[in-house]
Design an enzyme around this catalytic site. Structure first.
Site, PDB file in Angstrom:
ATOM      1  N   GLY A 101      -8.898   5.025   2.226  1.00  0.00           N
ATOM      2  CA  GLY A 101      -8.515   4.160   3.340  1.00  0.00           C
ATOM      3  C   GLY A 101      -7.804   2.897   2.876  1.00  0.00           C
ATOM      4  O   GLY A 101      -7.775   2.566   1.687  1.00  0.00           O
ATOM      5  N   ARG A 109      57.665  26.122 -22.780  1.00  0.00           N
ATOM      6  CA  ARG A 109      57.328  27.386 -22.108  1.00  0.00           C
ATOM      7  C   ARG A 109      58.262  28.461 -22.657  1.00  0.00           C
ATOM      8  O   ARG A 109      59.291  28.153 -23.282  1.00  0.00           O
ATOM      9  CB  ARG A 109      57.524  27.249 -20.595  1.00  0.00           C
ATOM     10  N   ASN A 144       5.510   7.824   9.553  1.00  0.00           N
ATOM     11  CA  ASN A 144       4.440   8.725   9.122  1.00  0.00           C
ATOM     12  C   ASN A 144       4.876  10.174   9.057  1.00  0.00           C
ATOM     13  O   ASN A 144       4.188  10.997   8.476  1.00  0.00           O
ATOM     14  CB  ASN A 144       3.250   8.608  10.081  1.00  0.00           C
ATOM     15  N   ARG A 168       1.205  13.716   7.260  1.00  0.00           N
ATOM     16  CA  ARG A 168       2.067  14.050   8.385  1.00  0.00           C
ATOM     17  C   ARG A 168       3.520  14.321   7.972  1.00  0.00           C
ATOM     18  O   ARG A 168       4.310  14.830   8.749  1.00  0.00           O
ATOM     19  CB  ARG A 168       1.997  12.915   9.428  1.00  0.00           C
ATOM     20  N   ASN A 172      41.368  18.217 -20.262  1.00  0.00           N
ATOM     21  CA  ASN A 172      40.675  17.106 -20.943  1.00  0.00           C
ATOM     22  C   ASN A 172      39.488  17.562 -21.781  1.00  0.00           C
ATOM     23  O   ASN A 172      38.928  16.787 -22.530  1.00  0.00           O
ATOM     24  CB  ASN A 172      40.211  16.068 -19.912  1.00  0.00           C
ATOM     25  N   TYR A 173      39.093  18.820 -21.665  1.00  0.00           N
ATOM     26  CA  TYR A 173      37.819  19.248 -22.241  1.00  0.00           C
ATOM     27  C   TYR A 173      38.033  20.419 -23.191  1.00  0.00           C
ATOM     28  O   TYR A 173      38.619  21.436 -22.812  1.00  0.00           O
ATOM     29  CB  TYR A 173      36.891  19.660 -21.081  1.00  0.00           C
ATOM     30  N   LEU A 206       0.843  -1.201   0.000  1.00  0.00           N
ATOM     31  CA  LEU A 206       0.000   0.000   0.000  1.00  0.00           C
ATOM     32  C   LEU A 206       0.875   1.247   0.000  1.00  0.00           C
ATOM     33  O   LEU A 206       1.569   1.536   0.977  1.00  0.00           O
ATOM     34  CB  LEU A 206      -0.903   0.012   1.239  1.00  0.00           C
TER      35      LEU A 206
HETATM   36  C1  UD1 Z   1      -2.024   1.699   9.786  1.00  0.00           C
HETATM   37  C2  UD1 Z   1      -3.044   0.769  10.417  1.00  0.00           C
HETATM   38  C3  UD1 Z   1      -2.699   0.646  11.891  1.00  0.00           C
HETATM   39  C4  UD1 Z   1      -1.278   0.147  12.065  1.00  0.00           C
HETATM   40  C5  UD1 Z   1      -0.288   1.022  11.297  1.00  0.00           C
HETATM   41  C6  UD1 Z   1       1.078   0.359  11.300  1.00  0.00           C
HETATM   42  C7  UD1 Z   1      -5.148   1.059   9.203  1.00  0.00           C
HETATM   43  C8  UD1 Z   1      -6.495   1.645   9.247  1.00  0.00           C
HETATM   44  N1  UD1 Z   1      -4.375   1.302  10.271  1.00  0.00           N
HETATM   45  O1  UD1 Z   1      -2.206   2.984  10.365  1.00  0.00           O
HETATM   46  O2  UD1 Z   1      -3.582  -0.262  12.519  1.00  0.00           O
HETATM   47  O3  UD1 Z   1      -0.921   0.109  13.433  1.00  0.00           O
HETATM   48  O4  UD1 Z   1      -0.717   1.195   9.933  1.00  0.00           O
HETATM   49  O5  UD1 Z   1       2.059   1.159  10.716  1.00  0.00           O
HETATM   50  O6  UD1 Z   1      -4.838   0.370   8.247  1.00  0.00           O
HETATM   51  N2  UD1 Z   1      -2.677   3.965   2.123  1.00  0.00           N
HETATM   52  C9  UD1 Z   1      -3.144   3.852   0.831  1.00  0.00           C
HETATM   53  N3  UD1 Z   1      -4.395   4.320   0.545  1.00  0.00           N
HETATM   54  C10 UD1 Z   1      -5.189   4.866   1.462  1.00  0.00           C
HETATM   55  C11 UD1 Z   1      -4.706   4.997   2.788  1.00  0.00           C
HETATM   56  C12 UD1 Z   1      -3.435   4.525   3.085  1.00  0.00           C
HETATM   57  O7  UD1 Z   1      -2.458   3.325  -0.044  1.00  0.00           O
HETATM   58  O8  UD1 Z   1      -6.318   5.264   1.115  1.00  0.00           O
HETATM   59  C13 UD1 Z   1      -1.325   3.462   2.430  1.00  0.00           C
HETATM   60  C14 UD1 Z   1      -0.389   4.527   2.923  1.00  0.00           C
HETATM   61  O9  UD1 Z   1       0.321   5.120   1.832  1.00  0.00           O
HETATM   62  C15 UD1 Z   1       0.529   3.752   3.851  1.00  0.00           C
HETATM   63  C16 UD1 Z   1      -0.322   2.591   4.343  1.00  0.00           C
HETATM   64  O10 UD1 Z   1      -1.438   2.512   3.453  1.00  0.00           O
HETATM   65  O11 UD1 Z   1       1.651   3.228   3.182  1.00  0.00           O
HETATM   66  C17 UD1 Z   1      -0.831   2.800   5.784  1.00  0.00           C
HETATM   67  O12 UD1 Z   1      -1.535   4.034   5.858  1.00  0.00           O
HETATM   68  P1  UD1 Z   1      -1.302   5.050   7.036  1.00  0.00           P
HETATM   69  O13 UD1 Z   1      -2.170   6.223   6.820  1.00  0.00           O
HETATM   70  O14 UD1 Z   1       0.149   5.283   7.236  1.00  0.00           O
HETATM   71  O15 UD1 Z   1      -1.889   4.200   8.249  1.00  0.00           O
HETATM   72  P2  UD1 Z   1      -1.549   4.339   9.783  1.00  0.00           P
HETATM   73  O16 UD1 Z   1      -2.329   5.468  10.359  1.00  0.00           O
HETATM   74  O17 UD1 Z   1      -0.115   4.338  10.008  1.00  0.00           O
HETATM   75 CA    CA Z   2       1.612   4.358   8.699  1.00  0.00          CA
END
Ligand code: UD1
Ligand code: CA
Length: 452
Positions: free
Chosen positions: A81, A441, A229, A16, A387-388, A9
């Site tokens: 999400g 020279r 994050n 943040r 060189n250049y 993901l």
């Molecule tokens: C998430 C978990 C949390 C866990 C933590 C561990 C969820 C809801 N929560 O929280 O339980 O303890 O990771 O590090 O999953 N992403 C997408 N698309 C989206 C949202 C997020 O691709 O719509 C990706 C982000 O880029 C990231 C990963 O998913 O790489 C996790 O998302 P992030 O927002 O960092 O979740 P956390 O709040 O850290």
């Molecule tokens: Ca995270």
């Protein structure tokens, strides 16, 4: 390892981070966060690696396409999400029968063996999902593992947790191994939480309600599951990596005078009895032999330094340095500099794309570029290989035992034969045969001094 695929993901903007770059592209020790995760899973040879990209996806796609990794991309246009993100991979994996590892692109330190243990546990226990958890000192910000009678019940996010749940120190790493029931569970996820997002973590309770077996694997090492994050967490993770590296090096016999005042990349190889003084920065791709001394604010990257060499107050990039070589103080070695045994490069000298043979010296204020220099050559102070010509780079060849006097200009392409001597201040534009003395020279003239 057989019969599994991976979904990474990496679609999030990473609010943040407060950056224009997508979070997955932030760099930890010179490597983007998402590439760390890919490098952890790749040795297990998954059937597919699907990377979910979204925010500024073209940056992530371009970077990974150039990184020689075999991944497929799916795009999550809007980041609704983590469950919604996983859904985007359904098109590719809906008929896939193996296990599916879902892993956040912001958990860079996860080890290959831990992922393999997670898959093994899910397969052996015939679970619909196994969550990788960890006990941490400070659980703030993570999803909490809620157990009932010792068994996993659900995962609750920080923002949705009640006071009791907030006390729980066992957290969700964001790494899971599912079986194919993943798709069925995802359809049931609702955005009933404070962020109004579709959470992958909700699939745990859903699978349990559907009477599937759900399991947890507790990670041994808190460092491995550190999620990143923010810039603060990125910097903290960099420090964790560095400190671990320094500890390993000290245990293997490398001397580091002040551990708080050096940077050493996770991938450095350094042999025992090498001494690293304060101020040294060893970046990625560096190998250093035994009994070397690295001093002052030296920066070394993508270079190899053989035993008993000394580098002080110098910038070394892409160089291959032999045994007993002395670099600096204040030298600049640029890519493709190859220095053989016992070479000396002194203050304010620069080398680039050049071979310098055994025992040769470039000790003061010189530039050596696109040159082949034999053994036992002395390059006098202030010598320049020109060189250049403004359009092309040309080669200088200086054979063994040549002595170049101070302040010579050697205009390439040109060859100076074995044992020749170039007089100080010469501008050499033609080849010099072996054994000759070249003086190029203006002659000194003496005239009467007119006094006012
Ligand atoms: C998430 C978990 C949390 C866990 C933590 C561990 C969820 C809801 N929560 O929280 O339980 O303890 O990771 O590090 O999953 N992403 C997408 N698309 C989206 C949202 C997020 O691709 O719509 C990706 C982000 O880029 C990231 C990963 O998913 O790489 C996790 O998302 P992030 O927002 O960092 O979740 P956390 O709040 O850290
Ligand atoms: Ca995270």
């Amino acid at each position: 390892m057989k019969n599994f695929s991976v979904i990474i993901l990496a679609a999030g903007l990473g609010i943040r981070m407060k950056s224009y770059l997508p979070k997955a592209m932030h760099s930890l020790s010179g490597k983007s966060l998402v590439k760390w995760v890919i490098d952890s899973v790749s040795p297990l040879r998954p059937d597919n690696i699907v990377v979910v990209v979204g925010y500024k996806h073209e940056i992530v796609e371009e970077y990974l396409s150039k990184s020689n990794v075999n991944v497929k991309f799916v795009c999550q246009e809007n980041q609704f999400g983590t469950a919604h993100a996983v859904m985007q991979a359904k098109e590719i994996l809906k008929n896939y029968n193996g296990n599916i590892v879902v892993i956040s692109g912001d958990v860079p330190l996860i080890k290959t063996t831990t992922i393999s243990n997670l898959i093994k546990k899910n397969q052996k226990s015939a679970s619909a999902v196994t969550v990788l958890s960890a006990e941490v000192k400070d659980p703030y910000g993570y999803g909490r593992i809620v157990r009932k009678d010792g068994f996993l019940e659900k995962i609750v996010e920080e923002k949705d947790a009640n006071l009791n749940e907030k006390q729980i120190k066992e957290i969700n790493s964001g790494i899971y191994c599912f079986d194919k029931n993943l798709w069925k569970a995802l359809l049931k996820v609702e955005p009933n939480n404070s962020k109004k997002e579709y959470y992958i973590t909700d699939t745990i309770a859903i699978l349990k309600q559907l009477n599937h077996k759900i399991s947890v694997l507790l990670a041994k090492d808190e460092i491995e599951i550190k999620g990143i994050n923010s810039k603060l967490e990125l910097s903290q993770t960099e420090t964790l990596l560095k400190n671990k590296k320094i500890e390993n090096l000290l245990n293997s016999g490398v001397s580091i005078i002040d551990v708080n005042n050096v940077y050493i990349s996770y991938d450095a190889t350094i042999k025992p009895d090498t001494v690293i003084y304060p101020g040294v920065f060893i970046d990625v791709g560096v190998t250093i032999g035994r009994n070397c001394v690295l001093k002052g604010s030296s920066y070394i990257v993508n270079s190899k330094i053989d035993d008993e060499s000394i580098v002080s107050y110098s910038y070394v990039d892409g160089a291959t340095i032999g045994k007993k070589v002395k670099i600096g103080p204040f030298a600049h070695l640029r890519p493709d500099s190859v220095l053989k045994e016992n070479v000396k490069i002194g203050n304010f000298s620069e080398t680039k794309k050049s071979f310098i043979g055994k025992n040769s010296k470039v000790k003061h204020l010189s530039y050596v570029g696109d040159a082949q220099i034999g053994a036992n050559v002395n390059i006098g102070a202030g010598t320049i290989t020109c060189n250049y010509d403004g359009r092309h780079k040309h080669q200088t060849i200086i054979e063994q035992d040549v002595f170049v006097g101070s302040n010579a200009n050697i205009v390439a392409p040109v060859k100076i034969g074995k044992g020749a001597l170039i007089a100080a201040g010469s501008t050499i534009t033609h080849d010099v045969p072996k054994g000759k003395l070249a003086i190029a020279r203006a002659r000194q003239e003496l005239k009467r001094r007119i006094k006012k």
